[in-house]
Design a protein around this motif. Structure first.
Motif, mmCIF file in Angstrom:
data_model
loop_
_atom_site.group_PDB
_atom_site.id
_atom_site.type_symbol
_atom_site.label_atom_id
_atom_site.label_comp_id
_atom_site.label_asym_id
_atom_site.label_seq_id
_atom_site.Cartn_x
_atom_site.Cartn_y
_atom_site.Cartn_z
ATOM 1 N N LEU A 35 2.495 1.356 0.181
ATOM 2 C CA LEU A 35 1.339 0.860 -0.559
ATOM 3 C C LEU A 35 0.038 1.340 0.084
ATOM 4 N N ASN A 36 0.044 1.507 1.398
ATOM 5 C CA ASN A 36 -1.149 2.034 2.072
ATOM 6 C C ASN A 36 -1.414 3.484 1.666
ATOM 7 N N ASN A 37 -0.366 4.277 1.525
ATOM 8 C CA ASN A 37 -0.544 5.644 1.040
ATOM 9 C C ASN A 37 -1.116 5.662 -0.366
ATOM 10 N N ILE A 38 -0.635 4.792 -1.213
ATOM 11 C CA ILE A 38 -1.133 4.717 -2.586
ATOM 12 C C ILE A 38 -2.624 4.369 -2.575
ATOM 13 N N GLY A 39 -3.001 3.378 -1.789
ATOM 14 C CA GLY A 39 -4.404 2.997 -1.692
ATOM 15 C C GLY A 39 -5.271 4.131 -1.171
ATOM 16 N N SER A 40 -4.768 4.871 -0.192
ATOM 17 C CA SER A 40 -5.510 6.010 0.353
ATOM 18 C C SER A 40 -5.701 7.103 -0.688
ATOM 19 N N VAL A 41 -4.697 7.340 -1.511
ATOM 20 C CA VAL A 41 -4.815 8.340 -2.570
ATOM 21 C C VAL A 41 -5.880 7.904 -3.579
ATOM 22 N N PHE A 42 -5.921 6.631 -3.911
ATOM 23 C CA PHE A 42 -6.976 6.138 -4.804
ATOM 24 C C PHE A 42 -8.353 6.404 -4.195
ATOM 25 N N ARG A 43 -8.499 6.125 -2.941
ATOM 26 C CA ARG A 43 -9.795 6.291 -2.269
ATOM 27 C C ARG A 43 -10.218 7.760 -2.235
ATOM 28 N N CYS A 56 4.322 6.955 -10.591
ATOM 29 C CA CYS A 56 5.634 7.136 -11.225
ATOM 30 C C CYS A 56 6.775 6.601 -10.362
ATOM 31 N N GLY A 57 7.831 6.165 -11.048
ATOM 32 C CA GLY A 57 9.042 5.715 -10.367
ATOM 33 C C GLY A 57 8.792 4.452 -9.566
ATOM 34 N N ILE A 58 9.162 4.475 -8.284
ATOM 35 C CA ILE A 58 9.026 3.283 -7.433
ATOM 36 C C ILE A 58 7.602 3.079 -6.917
ATOM 37 N N THR A 59 6.688 3.985 -7.246
ATOM 38 C CA THR A 59 5.308 3.867 -6.791
ATOM 39 C C THR A 59 4.716 2.553 -7.312
ATOM 40 N N ASP A 66 -1.882 -4.874 -0.536
ATOM 41 C CA ASP A 66 -1.723 -3.757 0.401
ATOM 42 C C ASP A 66 -2.336 -2.461 -0.142
ATOM 43 N N ILE A 67 -2.348 -2.288 -1.452
ATOM 44 C CA ILE A 67 -3.033 -1.140 -2.047
ATOM 45 C C ILE A 67 -4.543 -1.362 -1.932
ATOM 46 N N ARG A 68 -4.972 -2.537 -2.295
ATOM 47 C CA ARG A 68 -6.400 -2.876 -2.280
ATOM 48 C C ARG A 68 -7.017 -2.708 -0.891
ATOM 49 N N LYS A 69 -6.239 -3.021 0.141
ATOM 50 C CA LYS A 69 -6.730 -2.949 1.524
ATOM 51 C C LYS A 69 -7.213 -1.539 1.876
ATOM 52 N N THR A 70 -6.487 -0.511 1.468
ATOM 53 C CA THR A 70 -6.893 0.860 1.784
ATOM 54 C C THR A 70 -7.706 1.505 0.665
ATOM 55 N N ALA A 71 -7.559 1.029 -0.561
ATOM 56 C CA ALA A 71 -8.278 1.619 -1.695
ATOM 57 C C ALA A 71 -9.767 1.240 -1.692
ATOM 58 N N LEU A 72 -10.103 0.131 -1.097
ATOM 59 C CA LEU A 72 -11.503 -0.326 -1.005
ATOM 60 C C LEU A 72 -12.240 -0.304 -2.342
ATOM 61 N N GLY A 73 -11.587 -0.800 -3.398
ATOM 62 C CA GLY A 73 -12.226 -0.910 -4.709
ATOM 63 C C GLY A 73 -12.018 0.279 -5.626
#
Length: 178
Positions: A35-43, A56-59, A66-73
Motif C-alpha cells: 500500500l505504501n508503494n501505491i501511495g508513492s505512485v500516486f504522489r 489492477c488485480g490485487i492492487t 496506508d495508501i493515504r499516508k504516502t500519497a499525501l492527498g
C-alpha cells in the motif's frame, strides 16, 4: 540560499489540478502488494500531472490509511480506476492507440536511456508486482518493454522508485525537443 516555504511553491489546488493539461502518460499497476508503494505512485503521478492510474488485480484502492499516508492527498487529485484484469485495461487502451510499455527486464527490452517518446503519442507504463514483476501475459500484450539500466548486484528497484525514474525520464524527454 533559502529554503522555500510551502506557500511559496505555487502549488495547484485540487480543482486547478483537475483542470490542468495532463502529461500524455498513464500508469498501470499490475498486482502491487504494498500500500505504501501505491501511495508513492500516486504522489509521483501528481507531481508530473499524470493523466490516470489504473489499479489492477490485487492492487489496493483508495481510500485506505496506508495508501493515504504516502500519497499525501494525491488520491484526490490524480484520476484512477480499479480493474480486476490488467489485460482488459491494456486491450481497451490499445484500441485508443495508447502505446503500452511494460517496465521489465526481458530479451529485446529497450533501455530507458535509449527510449525516445514521441510528442504526439500517449503512453501507458505498466509496473509489476514487487516479487514477480509484470505478468508474462501483460509483457506479451505490450507494444514494447522498457528496462531501467542497473549496474549493481541486485538488478532490482522498488516499484515506486522504478515509477519515479521512468515518469521523470519520460516527462523530461517530452518537455524537450527530441
Amino acid at each position: 540560499m533559502r529554503k522555500l516555504k510551502n506557500e511559496e511553491l505555487d502549488r495547484l489546488n485540487v480543482s486547478e489540478f483537475k483542470q490542468a493539461e495532463k502529461s500524455p502518460i498513464i500508469v498501470i499497476l499490475d498486482n502491487i502488494r504494498s500500500l505504501n508503494n501505491i501511495g508513492s505512485v500516486f504522489r509521483t503521478s501528481d507531481a508530473f500531472l499524470i493523466e490516470k492510474i489504473y489499479l489492477c488485480g490485487i492492487t489496493a484502492q483508495p481510500p485506505h490509511n496506508d495508501i493515504r499516508k504516502t500519497a499525501l492527498g494525491s488520491t484526490e487529485t490524480v484520476d484512477w480506476e480499479y480493474h480486476e484484469n490488467t489485460l482488459n485495461v491494456i486491450n481497451a487502451l490499445k484500441e485508443e492507440h495508447v502505446q503500452i510499455c511494460s517496465i521489465e527486464q526481458t530479451t529485446n527490452s529497450k533501455m530507458l536511456n535509449d527510449f525516445k517518446p514521441q510528442s504526439n503519442t500517449k503512453y501507458a507504463f505498466v509496473f509489476g508486482n514487487e516479487v514477480k514483476g509484470v505478468a508474462q501475459d501483460v509483457v506479451d500484450a505490450s507494444n514494447m518493454v522498457i528496462e531501467i539500466p542497473q549496474y549493481g548486484t541486485k538488478h532490482s528497484l522498488n516499484i515506486s522508485v522504478s515509477c519515479g525514474v521512468v515518469i521523470w525520464d519520460v516527462f523530461s524527454k517530452l518537455k524537450k525537443p527530441i
